[in-house]
Design a protein around this motif. Structure first.
Motif, PDB file in Angstrom:
ATOM      1  N   ASP A 185     -31.824  12.482  16.914  1.00  0.00           N
ATOM      2  CA  ASP A 185     -32.090  13.335  15.758  1.00  0.00           C
ATOM      3  C   ASP A 185     -31.683  14.785  16.029  1.00  0.00           C
ATOM      4  OD1 ASP A 185     -33.179  11.304  14.139  1.00  0.00           O
ATOM      5  OD2 ASP A 185     -35.124  11.496  15.122  1.00  0.00           O
ATOM      6  N   LYS A 186     -32.023  15.289  17.205  1.00  0.00           N
ATOM      7  CA  LYS A 186     -31.693  16.679  17.544  1.00  0.00           C
ATOM      8  C   LYS A 186     -30.238  16.799  17.973  1.00  0.00           C
ATOM      9  CE  LYS A 186     -36.476  17.219  18.985  1.00  0.00           C
ATOM     10  NZ  LYS A 186     -37.390  17.291  20.146  1.00  0.00           N
ATOM     11  N   SER A 187     -29.749  15.826  18.711  1.00  0.00           N
ATOM     12  CA  SER A 187     -28.328  15.714  19.052  1.00  0.00           C
ATOM     13  C   SER A 187     -27.858  14.333  18.616  1.00  0.00           C
ATOM     14  CB  SER A 187     -28.096  15.898  20.557  1.00  0.00           C
ATOM     15  OG  SER A 187     -28.485  17.190  20.989  1.00  0.00           O
ATOM     16  N   LYS A 188     -26.776  14.268  17.857  1.00  0.00           N
ATOM     17  CA  LYS A 188     -26.269  12.994  17.349  1.00  0.00           C
ATOM     18  C   LYS A 188     -25.240  12.431  18.325  1.00  0.00           C
ATOM     19  CE  LYS A 188     -25.102  12.626  13.072  1.00  0.00           C
ATOM     20  NZ  LYS A 188     -24.445  12.892  11.762  1.00  0.00           N
ATOM     21  N   VAL A 189     -25.496  11.198  18.776  1.00  0.00           N
ATOM     22  CA  VAL A 189     -24.613  10.535  19.737  1.00  0.00           C
ATOM     23  C   VAL A 189     -24.152   9.208  19.143  1.00  0.00           C
ATOM     24  CG1 VAL A 189     -24.406   9.583  22.064  1.00  0.00           C
ATOM     25  CG2 VAL A 189     -25.906  11.558  21.657  1.00  0.00           C
ATOM     26  N   ALA A 190     -22.860   8.927  19.261  1.00  0.00           N
ATOM     27  CA  ALA A 190     -22.326   7.622  18.874  1.00  0.00           C
ATOM     28  C   ALA A 190     -21.699   6.968  20.095  1.00  0.00           C
ATOM     29  CB  ALA A 190     -21.293   7.747  17.762  1.00  0.00           C
ATOM     30  N   TYR A 191     -22.040   5.693  20.310  1.00  0.00           N
ATOM     31  CA  TYR A 191     -21.535   4.913  21.451  1.00  0.00           C
ATOM     32  C   TYR A 191     -20.703   3.766  20.908  1.00  0.00           C
ATOM     33  CZ  TYR A 191     -21.658   2.005  25.696  1.00  0.00           C
ATOM     34  OH  TYR A 191     -21.315   1.257  26.799  1.00  0.00           O
ATOM     35  N   GLY A 212     -21.587  13.913   8.789  1.00  0.00           N
ATOM     36  CA  GLY A 212     -21.895  15.067   9.630  1.00  0.00           C
ATOM     37  C   GLY A 212     -21.350  14.916  11.032  1.00  0.00           C
ATOM     38  N   GLN A 213     -21.118  16.056  11.693  1.00  0.00           N
ATOM     39  CA  GLN A 213     -20.463  16.087  12.989  1.00  0.00           C
ATOM     40  C   GLN A 213     -21.344  15.539  14.096  1.00  0.00           C
ATOM     41  OE1 GLN A 213     -19.421  20.034  14.489  1.00  0.00           O
ATOM     42  NE2 GLN A 213     -17.514  19.211  15.350  1.00  0.00           N
ATOM     43  N   MET A 243      -9.726  12.566  14.316  1.00  0.00           N
ATOM     44  CA  MET A 243     -10.138  12.150  12.983  1.00  0.00           C
ATOM     45  C   MET A 243     -11.644  12.326  12.787  1.00  0.00           C
ATOM     46  SD  MET A 243      -9.798   8.341  11.294  1.00  0.00           S
ATOM     47  CE  MET A 243     -10.895   7.637  12.553  1.00  0.00           C
ATOM     48  N   LEU A 244     -12.434  11.920  13.787  1.00  0.00           N
ATOM     49  CA  LEU A 244     -13.892  12.007  13.677  1.00  0.00           C
ATOM     50  C   LEU A 244     -14.394  13.424  13.937  1.00  0.00           C
ATOM     51  CD1 LEU A 244     -14.920   8.703  15.508  1.00  0.00           C
ATOM     52  CD2 LEU A 244     -14.707   9.097  13.054  1.00  0.00           C
ATOM     53  N   CYS A 245     -13.691  14.161  14.790  1.00  0.00           N
ATOM     54  CA  CYS A 245     -13.972  15.568  15.088  1.00  0.00           C
ATOM     55  C   CYS A 245     -15.404  15.802  15.586  1.00  0.00           C
ATOM     56  CB  CYS A 245     -13.694  16.437  13.870  1.00  0.00           C
ATOM     57  SG  CYS A 245     -13.542  18.202  14.262  1.00  0.00           S
ATOM     58  N   PRO A 246     -15.796  15.137  16.693  1.00  0.00           N
ATOM     59  CA  PRO A 246     -17.101  15.445  17.299  1.00  0.00           C
ATOM     60  C   PRO A 246     -17.019  16.767  18.049  1.00  0.00           C
ATOM     61  CG  PRO A 246     -15.894  13.963  18.714  1.00  0.00           C
ATOM     62  CD  PRO A 246     -15.023  14.164  17.496  1.00  0.00           C
ATOM     63  N   LYS A 247     -18.156  17.294  18.450  1.00  0.00           N
ATOM     64  CA  LYS A 247     -18.150  18.493  19.284  1.00  0.00           C
ATOM     65  C   LYS A 247     -17.602  18.183  20.675  1.00  0.00           C
ATOM     66  CE  LYS A 247     -22.116  20.578  16.930  1.00  0.00           C
ATOM     67  NZ  LYS A 247     -23.526  21.023  17.090  1.00  0.00           N
ATOM     68  N   GLN A 248     -17.837  16.948  21.124  1.00  0.00           N
ATOM     69  CA  GLN A 248     -17.434  16.557  22.476  1.00  0.00           C
ATOM     70  C   GLN A 248     -17.253  15.046  22.525  1.00  0.00           C
ATOM     71  OE1 GLN A 248     -20.240  17.755  25.426  1.00  0.00           O
ATOM     72  NE2 GLN A 248     -19.123  16.880  27.124  1.00  0.00           N
ATOM     73  N   ALA A 249     -16.348  14.560  23.373  1.00  0.00           N
ATOM     74  CA  ALA A 249     -16.145  13.117  23.540  1.00  0.00           C
ATOM     75  C   ALA A 249     -16.032  12.780  25.016  1.00  0.00           C
ATOM     76  CB  ALA A 249     -14.897  12.654  22.797  1.00  0.00           C
ATOM     77  N   LEU A 250     -16.623  11.653  25.386  1.00  0.00           N
ATOM     78  CA  LEU A 250     -16.489  11.088  26.725  1.00  0.00           C
ATOM     79  C   LEU A 250     -15.873   9.702  26.587  1.00  0.00           C
ATOM     80  CD1 LEU A 250     -19.899  12.155  28.314  1.00  0.00           C
ATOM     81  CD2 LEU A 250     -17.631  12.899  29.050  1.00  0.00           C
ATOM     82  N   LEU A 251     -14.856   9.415  27.381  1.00  0.00           N
ATOM     83  CA  LEU A 251     -14.134   8.160  27.267  1.00  0.00           C
ATOM     84  C   LEU A 251     -14.619   7.161  28.304  1.00  0.00           C
ATOM     85  CD1 LEU A 251     -10.512   9.501  26.662  1.00  0.00           C
ATOM     86  CD2 LEU A 251     -12.443   9.329  25.083  1.00  0.00           C
ATOM     87  N   ILE A 252     -14.688   5.899  27.898  1.00  0.00           N
ATOM     88  CA  ILE A 252     -15.142   4.811  28.769  1.00  0.00           C
ATOM     89  C   ILE A 252     -14.209   3.620  28.607  1.00  0.00           C
ATOM     90  CG2 ILE A 252     -17.563   5.528  28.704  1.00  0.00           C
ATOM     91  CD1 ILE A 252     -18.024   3.297  26.624  1.00  0.00           C
ATOM     92  N   GLY A 253     -14.436   2.583  29.424  1.00  0.00           N
ATOM     93  CA  GLY A 253     -13.673   1.338  29.297  1.00  0.00           C
ATOM     94  C   GLY A 253     -12.274   1.417  29.873  1.00  0.00           C
ATOM     95  N   MET A 254     -12.013   2.415  30.736  1.00  0.00           N
ATOM     96  CA  MET A 254     -10.659   2.620  31.261  1.00  0.00           C
ATOM     97  C   MET A 254     -10.309   1.571  32.310  1.00  0.00           C
ATOM     98  SD  MET A 254     -12.470   5.552  30.605  1.00  0.00           S
ATOM     99  CE  MET A 254     -13.009   6.205  32.174  1.00  0.00           C
TER     100      MET A 254
END
Length: 291
Positions: A185-191, A212-213, A243-254
């Protein structure tokens, strides 16, 4: 542009995301861990709840490697993205972090999953699902779970150990739906760990131009170049980030094509150019965050 994630430290009164594994489904090299995330959720009164997203085939190794390192005492609930081996084959090993009871009289760990995944697990792990003993059958010590069906619907959120999660249906190949999750709620995270394409309904929920971002996007990126039918690869991943334009992204699954330090330097150049901080995650990474 300075990085905003932290790899260690942090207060006992804050939440954190702990990356149990950041490799691809075959692992890198082949004995290492799959993608998995532990949400260390600090509730308003300071109590910590531990929510695991996926328990894949190298779950035991991640427990040995990271639970003591990060002082993780237990798992309070498990959320599954899908029923492939890299997400579920470690469920049998969950008993190693449950209380010891020869008669299985312990509180079961809640598991949240779709009906499709539940049907698959009934075949893969009948002894974990069917608890009714046949006549003359002896009690065997196995992992204890309570199974909770969730919808493949962005409009039907659920709660796991007090944390609200919103299912994010994505395509994992054009014939298969996998779930990502939105939380905080305070920080929005998508996984989004296993994705080849993001449908419009999910895109809206997690895009700056939509609902929202995001503060943090955790996103699939299998190969350094080229494309794949079942996963985003770095070129498509970076287009998705834009396209999604988050404040920050971390990449996984490499996979093993990536050189962590060298490619993170290249990603920093991309980040300065595009104005969105993007970096490769790594196993054991701890990201303090206010959820």
């Amino acid at each position: 542009m300075a990085a905003t994630v932290s790899v260690s430290g942090g207060s006992s009164s804050e939440s954190a995301l702990i990356f149990m594994g950041t490799g691809c489904s075959s692992a890198i090299p082949y004995p290492r861990c799959n993608a998995s995330l532990l949400i260390d959720y600090c509730e308003s009164h300071g109590n910590h709840r531990y929510i695991l997203i996926d328990a894949g085939k190298t779950f035991r190794e991640t427990v040995l490697r990271w639970f003591l390192h990060h002082q993780i005492p237990r798992i309070d609930s498990i959320v599954l993205t899908h029923e492939h081996a890299d997400a579920v084959l470690g469920l049998d090993d969950v008993r190693s972090i449950q209380p010891v009871s020869p008669t299985n009289d312990i509180d079961p760990t809640p598991v949240y999953l779709t009906q499709h995944s539940m049907t698959s697990l009934e075949t893969k792990f009948p002894y974990l699902v069917n608890k009714k003993l046949k006549e003359g059958q002896e009690i065997r010590r196995v992992a204890q779970f309570s199974w909770n069906i969730i919808a493949e619907d962005c409009n039907q959120p659920f709660f796991a150990s007090g944390l609200k999660l919103t299912p994010l249906p994505v395509m994992h190949g054009e014939d298969y739906i996998c779930l990502g999750f939105l939380f905080g709620d305070k920080s929005k995270v998508a996984y989004l760990s296993d994705v080849s394409r993001i449908p419009a309904t999910t895109d809206y929920v997690i895009s700056k131009s939509g609902a929202g971002q995001l503060d943090l996007l955790i996103l699939d990126s299998l190969y350094k170049t080229g494309s794949n039918k079942f996963h985003l690869c770095l070129p498509q991943t970076l287009e998705t980030v834009k396209m999604l334009c988050p404040k920050q992204a971390l990449l996984i699954g490499m996979n093993h094509e990536f050189d962590h330090h060298q490619d993170n330097e290249l990603l920093m150049e991309w980040s300065r150019r595009e104005g969105i901080l993007v970096q490769l995650a790594h196993d054991g990474l701890r990201v303090p965050i206010n959820l």
